[in-house]
Design an enzyme around this catalytic site. Structure first.
Site, short mmCIF file in Angstrom:
data_model
loop_
_atom_site.label_atom_id
_atom_site.label_comp_id
_atom_site.label_asym_id
_atom_site.label_seq_id
_atom_site.Cartn_x
_atom_site.Cartn_y
_atom_site.Cartn_z
N LYS A 188 53.78 98.05 5.33
CA LYS A 188 52.09 98.47 4.10
C LYS A 188 51.81 99.00 4.77
CE LYS A 188 53.27 94.40 1.36
NZ LYS A 188 52.64 92.84 0.67
N THR A 215 57.61 96.54 1.54
CA THR A 215 57.45 95.42 1.58
C THR A 215 57.54 95.36 3.54
OG1 THR A 215 57.53 92.99 2.04
CG2 THR A 215 59.30 94.58 2.07
N ALA A 243 43.76 86.22 6.43
CA ALA A 243 43.23 87.34 7.16
C ALA A 243 43.99 88.70 7.26
CB ALA A 243 41.96 86.97 7.87
N GLY A 244 45.16 88.08 7.30
CA GLY A 244 46.26 89.11 6.85
C GLY A 244 46.51 90.53 6.04
N ALA A 260 48.02 90.39 2.71
CA ALA A 260 48.62 90.12 2.06
C ALA A 260 46.62 89.89 1.63
CB ALA A 260 49.22 88.86 1.35
N ASP A 308 49.60 94.40 -5.13
CA ASP A 308 49.07 92.88 -5.14
C ASP A 308 47.84 91.95 -6.14
OD1 ASP A 308 51.40 93.16 -3.26
OD2 ASP A 308 50.49 92.63 -1.62
N SER A 312 62.79 92.26 -5.45
CA SER A 312 62.28 93.40 -6.52
C SER A 312 63.88 94.52 -6.82
CB SER A 312 61.92 94.51 -5.47
OG SER A 312 61.18 93.90 -4.71
P1 NDP Z 1 50.58 89.11 7.46
O1 NDP Z 1 51.18 88.77 8.89
O2 NDP Z 1 49.83 90.47 7.50
O3 NDP Z 1 49.55 87.87 8.38
C1 NDP Z 1 49.68 87.06 8.38
C2 NDP Z 1 48.21 85.37 8.55
O4 NDP Z 1 48.92 84.61 8.34
C3 NDP Z 1 47.25 85.83 9.48
O5 NDP Z 1 45.52 84.81 9.04
C4 NDP Z 1 48.00 84.92 10.51
O6 NDP Z 1 46.86 84.52 11.13
C5 NDP Z 1 47.97 83.78 9.68
N1 NDP Z 1 49.20 82.65 10.87
C6 NDP Z 1 50.43 83.32 10.36
N2 NDP Z 1 51.11 81.91 11.74
C7 NDP Z 1 50.35 81.06 10.95
C8 NDP Z 1 50.01 79.57 11.76
N3 NDP Z 1 51.12 79.41 11.96
N4 NDP Z 1 49.41 78.86 11.10
C9 NDP Z 1 48.46 79.89 10.55
N5 NDP Z 1 48.16 81.24 10.04
C10 NDP Z 1 49.31 81.61 10.49
O7 NDP Z 1 51.02 88.46 6.62
P2 NDP Z 1 50.88 88.83 5.30
O8 NDP Z 1 49.65 88.78 4.98
O9 NDP Z 1 51.65 90.26 4.66
O10 NDP Z 1 51.73 87.85 4.53
C11 NDP Z 1 51.13 86.20 4.21
C12 NDP Z 1 51.96 85.70 3.46
O11 NDP Z 1 51.72 86.47 2.37
C13 NDP Z 1 54.04 85.54 3.47
O12 NDP Z 1 54.12 84.62 3.46
C14 NDP Z 1 53.89 86.81 3.03
O13 NDP Z 1 55.06 86.81 2.03
C15 NDP Z 1 52.97 86.29 1.07
N6 NDP Z 1 53.37 87.43 0.07
C16 NDP Z 1 53.65 87.34 -0.51
C17 NDP Z 1 53.77 88.22 -1.57
C18 NDP Z 1 53.65 87.71 -3.85
O14 NDP Z 1 53.91 89.17 -4.14
N7 NDP Z 1 54.51 86.76 -3.35
C19 NDP Z 1 52.77 90.07 -1.27
C20 NDP Z 1 52.98 89.27 -0.24
C21 NDP Z 1 52.72 88.26 0.54
P3 NDP Z 1 46.27 85.16 12.52
O15 NDP Z 1 45.37 86.14 12.22
O16 NDP Z 1 45.05 84.46 13.14
O17 NDP Z 1 47.67 85.07 13.44
#
Ligand code: NDP
Length: 295
Positions: free
Chosen positions: A85, A81, A147-148, A150, A121, A33
């Site tokens: 968030k 980040t 379902a996190g 992002a 986002d 950033s």
């Molecule tokens: P969170 O921690 O909030 O959510 C993580 C998600 O990934 C959950 O749904 C989780 O499932 C799932 N997950 C984690 N590990 C695994 C695995 N090994 N197998 C399957 N599912 C998995 O993270 P964010 O939502 O904040 O971020 C997600 C991704 O998005 C990251 O890689 C981040 O870098 C990217 N991102 C990119 C952006 C961009 O500008 N390009 C902006 C924002 C995010 P469960 O609920 O079952 O734990």
């Protein structure tokens, strides 16, 4: 609270101290950033300073307050980040409608002693898909994996594509169902499920990976037949080389594949617009994407 876009900036303010911005994260050293916003400032003639700020895991709010009260220049805003968030959402005195929908904030504006929280986002993803990748999902089937935070932040933007179907699938099915039900009142109700339940689904036109599985170098346990030849597979993660999800999409037959570098630049451009009222031109954004890809 005034719209931050209405504050005066530009060459006439050259004698004023620099407006200050920061990105808060933990870790934060990897963040692109500062480089992105420095390039935007150069391209638009805006005078500002943008720095990375490592916030302690238990000290995000205090780190933001310290930044605001810093004596050097005037703190105007910040990006947020992982993993802050949701905390940024709670810290904000006011939230934009898209931040309220996302339940998370990645952009803060500091004005008149108050903090406005926004989320760029979804807008960044939508702009990358429709403008940079020239892909239309209107009338198509969309699959959102994860379902996190992002995933939550992009659902509304995906619904705005007017797809025929939106399915949200997650490792934990309950979380996917809960996220889908949060949007049940929309014109198209998304469906939530676990990965295994995707087995009975027809192929999807747009498949977005918003899980962090690629970060761990892992592919997802997806059944065959998820991708069609003309599908766009999009991984929010970005980095050197092909991500595990995009390798999986290639093997699954998806002709079009993209990582999240374009979204990163576009969500930053949206934050810059919120702060400065100027959107860096498409040529600037795309050349920055190429530079970031090469470094
Ligand atoms: P969170 O921690 O909030 O959510 C993580 C998600 O990934 C959950 O749904 C989780 O499932 C799932 N997950 C984690 N590990 C695994 C695995 N090994 N197998 C399957 N599912 C998995 O993270 P964010 O939502 O904040 O971020 C997600 C991704 O998005 C990251 O890689 C981040 O870098 C990217 N991102 C990119 C952006 C961009 O500008 N390009 C902006 C924002 C995010 P469960 O609920 O079952 O734990």
């Amino acid at each position: 609270m005034k719209n931050p876009r209405q504050t005066g900036h530009g060459p006439r303010g050259a004698s004023r101290p620099l407006d200050r911005y920061a990105v808060f994260g933990n870790p934060v050293a990897h963040s692109r950033s500062p480089q992105i916003h420095a390039a935007f400032a150069r391209a638009t003639g805006e005078r500002l300073r943008y720095e990375p700020r490592l916030a302690p895991l238990d000290g995000f709010a205090e780190a933001v307050r310290q930044f605001i009260s810093g004596r050097e220049g005037c703190a105007k805003g910040a990006n947020v980040t992982a993993p802050f968030k949701e905390e940024a959402f709670r810290l904000a005195d006011e939230r934009t409608p898209r931040a309220l929908v996302a339940g998370a904030v990645n952009t803060l504006c500091f004005q008149d002693g108050r903090i406005l929280g926004d989320n760029t986002d979804g807008a960044g993803l939508a702009r990358d898909i429709t403008e940079n990748l020239a892909f239309s999902a209107a009338g198509g089937r969309i699959l959102l994996l994860g379902a996190g935070g992002a995933a939550r932040g992009v659902v509304e933007a995906l619904l705005a594509f007017s797809p025929a179907a939106l399915v949200i699938a997650n490792r934990g099915a309950d979380k996917a169902k809960a996220l889908a039900s949060a949007f049940a009142g929309e014109r198209l109700a998304p469906r939530g499920m676990g990965f295994a339940a995707l087995a009975g689904e027809p192929a999807f036109d747009l498949v977005i990976n918003a899980t962090s599985a690629s970060l761990a170098g892992e592919a997802l346990p997806l059944p065959d037949g998820i991708f069609a030849a003309e599908s766009l597979a999009y991984d929010l993660m970005y980095g050197k080389g092909e991500t595990p999800f995009l390798a999986q999409a290639r093997k699954g037959g998806a002709a079009r594949r993209a990582d999240g570098l374009g979204m990163l630049v576009e969500q930053a451009a949206e934050s810059f617009f919120v702060w400065r009222g100027k959107r860096p031109e498409a040529a600037t954004r795309r050349s920055l994407m190429r530079q970031l890809r090469d470094t």
